[in-house]
Design a protein around this motif. Structure first.
Motif, PDB file in Angstrom:
ATOM      1  N   VAL A 226       0.927  -1.292  -0.309  1.00  0.00           N
ATOM      2  CA  VAL A 226       0.117  -0.337   0.163  1.00  0.00           C
ATOM      3  C   VAL A 226       0.696   1.385  -0.001  1.00  0.00           C
ATOM      4  CG1 VAL A 226      -1.948   1.341   1.161  1.00  0.00           C
ATOM      5  CG2 VAL A 226      -2.105  -0.780   1.346  1.00  0.00           C
ATOM      6  N   TYR A 227       2.065   1.081   1.522  1.00  0.00           N
ATOM      7  CA  TYR A 227       2.668   2.275   0.783  1.00  0.00           C
ATOM      8  C   TYR A 227       3.939   2.954  -0.326  1.00  0.00           C
ATOM      9  CZ  TYR A 227       5.707   5.774   3.078  1.00  0.00           C
ATOM     10  OH  TYR A 227       6.324   7.364   3.756  1.00  0.00           O
ATOM     11  N   ILE A 228       3.260   1.702  -1.025  1.00  0.00           N
ATOM     12  CA  ILE A 228       4.531   1.558  -2.714  1.00  0.00           C
ATOM     13  C   ILE A 228       3.516   2.144  -3.520  1.00  0.00           C
ATOM     14  CG2 ILE A 228       5.792   0.477  -5.223  1.00  0.00           C
ATOM     15  CD1 ILE A 228       6.886  -1.130  -2.180  1.00  0.00           C
ATOM     16  N   ILE A 229       2.213   2.127  -3.285  1.00  0.00           N
ATOM     17  CA  ILE A 229       1.157   2.321  -4.432  1.00  0.00           C
ATOM     18  C   ILE A 229       0.823   3.958  -4.218  1.00  0.00           C
ATOM     19  CG2 ILE A 229      -0.962   2.152  -4.751  1.00  0.00           C
ATOM     20  CD1 ILE A 229      -0.841  -0.801  -4.691  1.00  0.00           C
ATOM     21  N   CYS A 230       0.942   3.990  -3.163  1.00  0.00           N
ATOM     22  CA  CYS A 230       1.009   5.472  -2.634  1.00  0.00           C
ATOM     23  C   CYS A 230       1.542   6.673  -2.924  1.00  0.00           C
ATOM     24  CB  CYS A 230       0.856   5.931  -0.423  1.00  0.00           C
ATOM     25  SG  CYS A 230      -1.644   4.966   0.034  1.00  0.00           S
ATOM     26  N   CYS A 231       2.795   5.645  -2.765  1.00  0.00           N
ATOM     27  CA  CYS A 231       4.722   6.774  -3.223  1.00  0.00           C
ATOM     28  C   CYS A 231       4.567   7.069  -4.707  1.00  0.00           C
ATOM     29  CB  CYS A 231       5.531   5.953  -2.898  1.00  0.00           C
ATOM     30  SG  CYS A 231       5.666   6.174  -0.694  1.00  0.00           S
ATOM     31  N   ASN A 233       1.483   7.297  -6.126  1.00  0.00           N
ATOM     32  CA  ASN A 233       0.476   7.370  -7.444  1.00  0.00           C
ATOM     33  C   ASN A 233       0.203   6.009  -8.640  1.00  0.00           C
ATOM     34  OD1 ASN A 233       0.000   9.979  -6.104  1.00  0.00           O
ATOM     35  ND2 ASN A 233       0.640  10.545  -7.692  1.00  0.00           N
ATOM     36  N   ASN A 234       0.394   4.815  -7.632  1.00  0.00           N
ATOM     37  CA  ASN A 234       0.049   3.370  -8.866  1.00  0.00           C
ATOM     38  C   ASN A 234       0.623   3.259  -9.813  1.00  0.00           C
ATOM     39  OD1 ASN A 234      -1.699   1.616  -8.107  1.00  0.00           O
ATOM     40  ND2 ASN A 234      -3.175   1.645  -9.722  1.00  0.00           N
ATOM     41  N   PHE A 235       1.864   3.558  -9.590  1.00  0.00           N
ATOM     42  CA  PHE A 235       2.513   3.583 -10.821  1.00  0.00           C
ATOM     43  C   PHE A 235       2.047   4.299 -11.726  1.00  0.00           C
ATOM     44  CE2 PHE A 235       3.720   0.278  -7.870  1.00  0.00           C
ATOM     45  CZ  PHE A 235       4.885  -0.390  -8.081  1.00  0.00           C
ATOM     46  N   ILE A 236       1.906   5.648 -11.924  1.00  0.00           N
ATOM     47  CA  ILE A 236       1.324   5.839 -12.672  1.00  0.00           C
ATOM     48  C   ILE A 236       2.375   6.714 -13.684  1.00  0.00           C
ATOM     49  CG2 ILE A 236       0.615   8.339 -11.844  1.00  0.00           C
ATOM     50  CD1 ILE A 236      -1.946   8.737 -13.794  1.00  0.00           C
ATOM     51  N   CYS A 237       3.703   7.105 -13.638  1.00  0.00           N
ATOM     52  CA  CYS A 237       4.416   7.433 -13.621  1.00  0.00           C
ATOM     53  C   CYS A 237       5.771   6.848 -14.930  1.00  0.00           C
ATOM     54  CB  CYS A 237       5.187   8.576 -13.045  1.00  0.00           C
ATOM     55  SG  CYS A 237       4.325  10.088 -12.838  1.00  0.00           S
ATOM     56  N   LYS A 238       4.959   5.360 -14.781  1.00  0.00           N
ATOM     57  CA  LYS A 238       6.344   4.483 -15.223  1.00  0.00           C
ATOM     58  C   LYS A 238       6.842   4.672 -14.263  1.00  0.00           C
ATOM     59  CE  LYS A 238       2.832   3.036 -17.519  1.00  0.00           C
ATOM     60  NZ  LYS A 238       2.714   1.258 -17.713  1.00  0.00           N
ATOM     61  N   ILE A 239       7.648   4.554 -13.389  1.00  0.00           N
ATOM     62  CA  ILE A 239       9.261   4.590 -12.673  1.00  0.00           C
ATOM     63  C   ILE A 239       9.853   3.325 -12.348  1.00  0.00           C
ATOM     64  CG2 ILE A 239       8.220   6.364 -11.285  1.00  0.00           C
ATOM     65  CD1 ILE A 239       8.674   3.816  -9.051  1.00  0.00           C
ATOM     66  N   THR A 240      11.162   3.864 -12.975  1.00  0.00           N
ATOM     67  CA  THR A 240      11.787   2.326 -13.067  1.00  0.00           C
ATOM     68  C   THR A 240      12.576   2.153 -11.023  1.00  0.00           C
ATOM     69  OG1 THR A 240      14.890   4.063 -13.359  1.00  0.00           O
ATOM     70  CG2 THR A 240      13.238   3.386 -15.452  1.00  0.00           C
ATOM     71  N   GLY A 241      12.675   0.377 -11.462  1.00  0.00           N
ATOM     72  CA  GLY A 241      13.530   0.491 -10.260  1.00  0.00           C
ATOM     73  C   GLY A 241      14.282   0.370  -9.875  1.00  0.00           C
ATOM     74  N   LYS A 242      15.136   1.775 -10.570  1.00  0.00           N
ATOM     75  CA  LYS A 242      16.357   2.019 -10.286  1.00  0.00           C
ATOM     76  C   LYS A 242      15.793   3.189  -9.418  1.00  0.00           C
ATOM     77  CE  LYS A 242      21.195   3.830  -9.561  1.00  0.00           C
ATOM     78  NZ  LYS A 242      22.294   2.386  -9.164  1.00  0.00           N
ATOM     79  N   GLN A 243      14.819   4.333  -9.730  1.00  0.00           N
ATOM     80  CA  GLN A 243      14.393   5.153  -9.376  1.00  0.00           C
ATOM     81  C   GLN A 243      13.377   4.995  -8.052  1.00  0.00           C
ATOM     82  OE1 GLN A 243      11.614   6.432 -12.772  1.00  0.00           O
ATOM     83  NE2 GLN A 243      13.225   7.910 -13.217  1.00  0.00           N
ATOM     84  N   LEU A 244      13.123   3.919  -8.147  1.00  0.00           N
ATOM     85  CA  LEU A 244      11.806   3.504  -6.871  1.00  0.00           C
ATOM     86  C   LEU A 244      13.086   2.973  -5.375  1.00  0.00           C
ATOM     87  CD1 LEU A 244       9.987   2.485  -5.268  1.00  0.00           C
ATOM     88  CD2 LEU A 244       9.697   0.924  -5.880  1.00  0.00           C
ATOM     89  N   ALA A 245      13.944   1.885  -6.284  1.00  0.00           N
ATOM     90  CA  ALA A 245      15.546   1.996  -5.094  1.00  0.00           C
ATOM     91  C   ALA A 245      15.521   3.330  -4.577  1.00  0.00           C
ATOM     92  CB  ALA A 245      16.084   1.164  -5.588  1.00  0.00           C
ATOM     93  N   SER A 246      16.703   4.144  -5.230  1.00  0.00           N
ATOM     94  CA  SER A 246      17.026   5.646  -5.144  1.00  0.00           C
ATOM     95  C   SER A 246      15.993   6.466  -4.147  1.00  0.00           C
ATOM     96  CB  SER A 246      17.195   6.106  -6.497  1.00  0.00           C
ATOM     97  OG  SER A 246      18.088   7.340  -6.354  1.00  0.00           O
ATOM     98  N   TYR A 247      14.838   5.912  -4.339  1.00  0.00           N
ATOM     99  CA  TYR A 247      13.791   7.106  -3.776  1.00  0.00           C
ATOM    100  C   TYR A 247      13.869   6.529  -2.538  1.00  0.00           C
ATOM    101  CZ  TYR A 247       9.330   8.551  -2.084  1.00  0.00           C
ATOM    102  OH  TYR A 247       8.352   9.298  -1.064  1.00  0.00           O
ATOM    103  N   ALA A 248      13.823   5.140  -2.061  1.00  0.00           N
ATOM    104  CA  ALA A 248      13.462   4.738  -0.622  1.00  0.00           C
ATOM    105  C   ALA A 248      15.125   4.434  -0.026  1.00  0.00           C
ATOM    106  CB  ALA A 248      13.680   3.407  -1.328  1.00  0.00           C
ATOM    107  N   GLY A 249      16.110   4.994  -0.651  1.00  0.00           N
ATOM    108  CA  GLY A 249      17.465   5.962  -0.315  1.00  0.00           C
ATOM    109  C   GLY A 249      18.521   4.125  -0.146  1.00  0.00           C
TER     110      GLY A 249
END
Length: 340
Positions: A226-231, A233-249
């Motif tokens: 649920v938290y990832i979906i919130c962060c 916006n339900n992957f509406i921007c088509k982010i990459t795995g690297k971007q999510l990993a970077s965002y999470a630190g």
């Protein structure tokens, strides 16, 4: 010949009011900027709309409004732009501030002018923020409410636990009894919030689909999904795995210049700490219970890797696989188990 006209807008948002600056560019020539202040409420949004139309600002792709992410204060602006079709970019406040370079002095008017100049300078790189979705906003608020309630509950428990070391049994009993109703009330509130979160996930087909896909990834449970979906916006921007990993630190970055190498690769301190914490708990879980990650952890430690470095690698793997299942729209397949 029709003149090519663009509008670049910068807005400084505060709790009580907004300061907006408009720059008109005609045939690639900048015109003098104009600045105005409005109340940050429904009436203020209406007045701002009339002011923008008075100055012939186009509500289409020929305009771009830039604001900083303020948490909750910019929501009315976001709603207005989503409703009226004005392209809006909500930027990271720190990133935008650093882009100004050495800046002396500030106030709301100057900040809006700087944001306007930022919009003009970076217009080709900036992607408009998706329109406001009330469902995700409600889901984010519920997750935030749950976190705050948990913090309050834990704060009371820690306080009572510390007093227990020095208080008499009689005094301690009085204090625990005094806090009992508060603790029970907070627990009931948490249950109510969690019930609402589950209900929202079940009722929204798009969220439920991605939620189920995320749950198929080892190390991702209900709250993390649920938290990832919130962060995202339900992957509406088509982010990459690297971007999510970077965002999470959890994505390591090198630090070198020429022949100078300053230590090993490290994660950056700027991160979503709550998401990082959830991924950490997921990593500990899979290292303990999942054969693939358990073998990976033990192998890397034997090779001489630091334990925390290996745990961080596992956190990064979970983030990468989370994005992969969403992009592929297929549940995670445990090839390690199939091979075994």
């Amino acid at each position: 010949m029709e003149k090519a006209m663009k509008f670049y807008l910068g807005m400084d948002v505060s709790k009580l009011w907004i300061d907006i600056t408009v720059m008109r560019v005609v045939n690639h020539e900048k015109q003098p900027v104009i600045t105005e202040r409005f109340d940050n409420d429904a009436a203020g949004m209406k007045a701002m709309g009339k002011w923008l139309k008075k100055h012939q600002v186009s509500f289409d792709d020929n305009s771009l409004l830039v604001i900083e992410n303020t948490g909750v204060y910019h929501r009315l602006v976001w709603e207005y732009c989503s409703t009226h079709g004005l392209p809006l970019y909500i930027g990271n406040a720190t990133h935008i501030k650093w882009s100004f370079g050495i800046a002396r002095g500030k106030n709301d008017k100057i900040d809006s002018q700087r944001l306007c100049a930022y919009a003009f300078k970076n217009a080709d790189e900036l992607k408009a923020t998706p329109i406001l979705n009330p469902v995700f906003l409600k889901l984010k608020d519920l997750m935030t409410a749950r976190s705050r309630l948990l913090a309050q509950k834990n704060s009371i428990k820690v306080y009572l636990g510390e007093l227990k070391l020095s208080n008499s049994k009689e005094t301690q009993m009085i204090l625990e009894q005094a806090h009992k109703a508060a603790l029970e009330g907070i627990k009931e509130s948490i249950k109510t919030v969690e019930k609402q979160i589950h209900q929202m996930v079940r009722e929204n087909a798009a969220i439920k689909n991605n939620y189920d896909l995320l749950l198929s990834v080892p190390g991702i449970g209900h709250l993390t999904a649920v938290y990832i979906i919130c962060c995202t916006n339900n992957f509406i921007c088509k982010i990459t795995g690297k971007q999510l990993a970077s965002y999470a630190g959890v994505a390591p970055f090198g630090n070198s210049s020429g022949t100078s190498i300053k230590g090993r690769d490290k994660v950056h301190k700027m991160a979503n700490k709550d998401l990082k914490k959830l991924l950490h708990m997921g990593a500990i879980s899979v290292i303990t219970h999942c054969p693939e990650f358990k073998d990976y952890y033990e192998r890397k430690v034997k090779e001489g890797k630091h334990e925390q470095s290996v745990i961080n690698a596992v956190r990064s793997k979970i983030a990468l696989r989370a994005v992969a299942v969403i992009n592929n729209q297929a549940p995670y397949v445990d090839n390690y188990k199939k091979a075994a």
